[in-house]
Enzyme design. Sequence first.
Site, PDB file in Angstrom:
ATOM      1  N   ARG A 143       1.145   5.628  -9.278  1.00  0.00           N
ATOM      2  CA  ARG A 143       0.886   6.918  -9.946  1.00  0.00           C
ATOM      3  C   ARG A 143       0.779   8.063  -8.938  1.00  0.00           C
ATOM      4  NH1 ARG A 143      -4.074   4.923 -13.382  1.00  0.00           N
ATOM      5  NH2 ARG A 143      -4.176   3.729 -11.468  1.00  0.00           N
ATOM      6  N   ILE A 144       0.003   7.831  -7.880  1.00  0.00           N
ATOM      7  CA  ILE A 144      -0.184   8.901  -6.897  1.00  0.00           C
ATOM      8  C   ILE A 144       1.077   9.081  -6.045  1.00  0.00           C
ATOM      9  CG2 ILE A 144      -1.507   9.596  -4.856  1.00  0.00           C
ATOM     10  CD1 ILE A 144      -3.952   8.270  -6.178  1.00  0.00           C
ATOM     11  N   ARG A 194       6.252  -3.622  -2.059  1.00  0.00           N
ATOM     12  CA  ARG A 194       6.602  -5.022  -1.819  1.00  0.00           C
ATOM     13  C   ARG A 194       7.972  -5.362  -2.387  1.00  0.00           C
ATOM     14  NH1 ARG A 194       1.190  -6.796  -4.467  1.00  0.00           N
ATOM     15  NH2 ARG A 194       1.893  -4.979  -5.649  1.00  0.00           N
ATOM     16  N   THR A 195       8.310  -4.744  -3.534  1.00  0.00           N
ATOM     17  CA  THR A 195       9.651  -4.964  -4.095  1.00  0.00           C
ATOM     18  C   THR A 195      10.275  -3.611  -4.424  1.00  0.00           C
ATOM     19  OG1 THR A 195       8.572  -5.267  -6.230  1.00  0.00           O
ATOM     20  CG2 THR A 195       9.289  -7.262  -5.108  1.00  0.00           C
ATOM     21  N   ILE A 208      -4.268   9.101   2.149  1.00  0.00           N
ATOM     22  CA  ILE A 208      -5.130   9.466   1.011  1.00  0.00           C
ATOM     23  C   ILE A 208      -5.493   8.212   0.205  1.00  0.00           C
ATOM     24  CG2 ILE A 208      -4.456  11.891   0.756  1.00  0.00           C
ATOM     25  CD1 ILE A 208      -2.905   9.204  -1.383  1.00  0.00           C
ATOM     26  N   ARG A 235      -7.088   4.462   1.372  1.00  0.00           N
ATOM     27  CA  ARG A 235      -8.401   3.977   1.806  1.00  0.00           C
ATOM     28  C   ARG A 235      -8.410   3.931   3.333  1.00  0.00           C
ATOM     29  NH1 ARG A 235     -10.067   5.218  -2.387  1.00  0.00           N
ATOM     30  NH2 ARG A 235     -10.807   3.914  -4.092  1.00  0.00           N
ATOM     31  N   ASP A 257      -7.879  11.929   4.396  1.00  0.00           N
ATOM     32  CA  ASP A 257      -8.926  12.139   3.386  1.00  0.00           C
ATOM     33  C   ASP A 257      -9.918  10.975   3.398  1.00  0.00           C
ATOM     34  OD1 ASP A 257     -10.021  13.582   1.089  1.00  0.00           O
ATOM     35  OD2 ASP A 257      -9.307  11.897  -0.129  1.00  0.00           O
ATOM     36  N   GLU A 265     -16.440   5.145   6.514  1.00  0.00           N
ATOM     37  CA  GLU A 265     -17.066   6.308   5.870  1.00  0.00           C
ATOM     38  C   GLU A 265     -18.558   6.039   5.688  1.00  0.00           C
ATOM     39  OE1 GLU A 265     -14.948   7.278   2.260  1.00  0.00           O
ATOM     40  OE2 GLU A 265     -13.055   7.343   3.320  1.00  0.00           O
ATOM     41  N   HIS A 278     -12.936  12.690   1.690  1.00  0.00           N
ATOM     42  CA  HIS A 278     -12.645  11.798   0.553  1.00  0.00           C
ATOM     43  C   HIS A 278     -12.770  12.545  -0.792  1.00  0.00           C
ATOM     44  CE1 HIS A 278     -12.619   7.300  -0.732  1.00  0.00           C
ATOM     45  NE2 HIS A 278     -12.028   8.051  -1.643  1.00  0.00           N
TER      46      HIS A 278
HETATM   47  N1  LIG Z   1      -8.528   9.700  -1.672  1.00  0.00           N
HETATM   48  C1  LIG Z   1      -8.948   9.584  -2.922  1.00  0.00           C
HETATM   49  O1  LIG Z   1      -9.873  10.261  -3.362  1.00  0.00           O
HETATM   50  C2  LIG Z   1      -8.287   8.627  -3.836  1.00  0.00           C
HETATM   51  C3  LIG Z   1      -7.686   7.489  -3.357  1.00  0.00           C
HETATM   52  N2  LIG Z   1      -7.090   6.610  -4.200  1.00  0.00           N
HETATM   53  C4  LIG Z   1      -6.444   5.418  -3.626  1.00  0.00           C
HETATM   54  O2  LIG Z   1      -5.054   5.489  -3.897  1.00  0.00           O
HETATM   55  C5  LIG Z   1      -4.602   4.191  -4.268  1.00  0.00           C
HETATM   56  C6  LIG Z   1      -3.350   4.321  -5.126  1.00  0.00           C
HETATM   57  O3  LIG Z   1      -3.710   4.878  -6.384  1.00  0.00           O
HETATM   58  P1  LIG Z   1      -2.684   4.875  -7.614  1.00  0.00           P
HETATM   59  O4  LIG Z   1      -1.394   5.490  -7.199  1.00  0.00           O
HETATM   60  O5  LIG Z   1      -3.414   5.440  -8.763  1.00  0.00           O
HETATM   61  O6  LIG Z   1      -2.466   3.295  -7.824  1.00  0.00           O
HETATM   62  P2  LIG Z   1      -1.261   2.570  -8.528  1.00  0.00           P
HETATM   63  O7  LIG Z   1      -1.761   1.202  -8.853  1.00  0.00           O
HETATM   64  O8  LIG Z   1      -0.676   3.399  -9.611  1.00  0.00           O
HETATM   65  O9  LIG Z   1      -0.146   2.475  -7.369  1.00  0.00           O
HETATM   66  C7  LIG Z   1      -0.277   1.679  -6.247  1.00  0.00           C
HETATM   67  C8  LIG Z   1       1.112   1.330  -5.734  1.00  0.00           C
HETATM   68  O10 LIG Z   1       0.972   0.595  -4.515  1.00  0.00           O
HETATM   69  C9  LIG Z   1       1.859  -0.497  -4.551  1.00  0.00           C
HETATM   70  N3  LIG Z   1       1.386  -1.577  -3.702  1.00  0.00           N
HETATM   71  C10 LIG Z   1       0.487  -2.555  -3.976  1.00  0.00           C
HETATM   72  N4  LIG Z   1       0.364  -3.395  -2.938  1.00  0.00           N
HETATM   73  C11 LIG Z   1       1.206  -2.936  -1.984  1.00  0.00           C
HETATM   74  C12 LIG Z   1       1.535  -3.380  -0.692  1.00  0.00           C
HETATM   75  N5  LIG Z   1       1.014  -4.520  -0.181  1.00  0.00           N
HETATM   76  N6  LIG Z   1       2.413  -2.669   0.023  1.00  0.00           N
HETATM   77  C13 LIG Z   1       2.977  -1.552  -0.487  1.00  0.00           C
HETATM   78  N7  LIG Z   1       2.722  -1.074  -1.725  1.00  0.00           N
HETATM   79  C14 LIG Z   1       1.842  -1.763  -2.455  1.00  0.00           C
HETATM   80  C15 LIG Z   1       1.914  -0.914  -6.026  1.00  0.00           C
HETATM   81  O11 LIG Z   1       3.082  -1.639  -6.300  1.00  0.00           O
HETATM   82  C16 LIG Z   1       1.919   0.452  -6.705  1.00  0.00           C
HETATM   83  O12 LIG Z   1       3.232   0.959  -6.807  1.00  0.00           O
HETATM   84  C17 LIG Z   1      -5.804   3.558  -4.976  1.00  0.00           C
HETATM   85  O13 LIG Z   1      -5.760   2.147  -4.894  1.00  0.00           O
HETATM   86  C18 LIG Z   1      -6.980   4.132  -4.236  1.00  0.00           C
HETATM   87  O14 LIG Z   1      -7.383   3.264  -3.195  1.00  0.00           O
HETATM   88  C19 LIG Z   1      -7.049   6.828  -5.543  1.00  0.00           C
HETATM   89  C20 LIG Z   1      -7.630   7.947  -6.072  1.00  0.00           C
HETATM   90  C21 LIG Z   1      -8.292   8.927  -5.277  1.00  0.00           C
HETATM   91  O1  LIG Z   2     -11.120   7.325  -3.881  1.00  0.00           O
HETATM   92  C1  LIG Z   2     -11.353   7.685  -4.992  1.00  0.00           C
HETATM   93  C2  LIG Z   2     -10.840   7.043  -6.138  1.00  0.00           C
HETATM   94  O2  LIG Z   2     -10.956   7.608  -7.238  1.00  0.00           O
HETATM   95  O3  LIG Z   2     -10.282   5.912  -5.980  1.00  0.00           O
END
Ligand SMILES: NC(=O)C1=CN([C@@H]2O[C@H](COP(=O)(O)OP(=O)(O)OC[C@H]3O[C@@H](n4cnc5c(N)ncnc54)[C@H](O)[C@@H]3O)[C@@H](O)[C@H]2O)C=CC1
Ligand SMILES: O=CC(=O)O
Length: 165
Positions: A6-7, A27-28, A82, A84, A108, A113, A131
Amino acid sequence: IIGLGRIGMGIAKRAEAFSCPISYYTRTEKSDVNYKYYPSVIELASNCQILVVACPLTEETRHIINREVIDALGPKGVLINIGRGPHVDERELVSALVEGRLGGAGLDVFEREPEVPEELFGLENVVLTPHIGSGTVETRMAMADLVLGNLEAHFLNKPLLTPVV
Ligand SMILES: NC(=O)C1=CN([C@@H]2O[C@H](COP(=O)(O)OP(=O)(O)OC[C@H]3O[C@@H](n4cnc5c(N)ncnc54)[C@H](O)[C@@H]3O)[C@@H](O)[C@H]2O)C=CC1
Ligand SMILES: O=CC(=O)O
């Protein structure tokens, strides 16, 4: 972009509007996007200028940004994290920035942290945020609504909106 979820997709869409060519690693390979796919982070880092980490933190993605990846990105490259903090080997990142082996970073999230390596504060080529990636009024309202929606469903014995297991 590492992690085209999504992000990652949201970032790609916005970067595309500025005529940035987009490439990614997951991964794919995705069949529903036209972006250039690289089957490894090293290949992606060797062929891009700005590397954005937007995947979840798992055992597989801990230190997905290591010295080898940083060196592949190089002195003109920029790392944006952005996702972890533990995605990045922070000690390697700091020394690469201090020694000029990496062009810059936008961070971020941090490995331990709320601690942030002191050296980063003095660098001109680094942007740090505490963050706050999800810190917009709209997103925080949506997060609160989702919590309430899940609680309501639970206490009404209805299916949860976002079950974890
Ligand atoms: N800085 C912040 O405040 C925030 C950070 N995040 C972090 O961003 C991450 C991503 O969020 P979303 O896009 O919503 O998640 P999402 O689940 O929609 O997308 C994650 C993507 O990463 C891919 N992925 C999974 N394992 C992988 C690997 N080993 N290698 C490469 N790609 C891989 C997945 O296939 C998917 O396309 C969250 O897990 C969270 O840790 C999320 C929200 C806010
Ligand atoms: O890092 C923040 C989150 O919503 O995930």
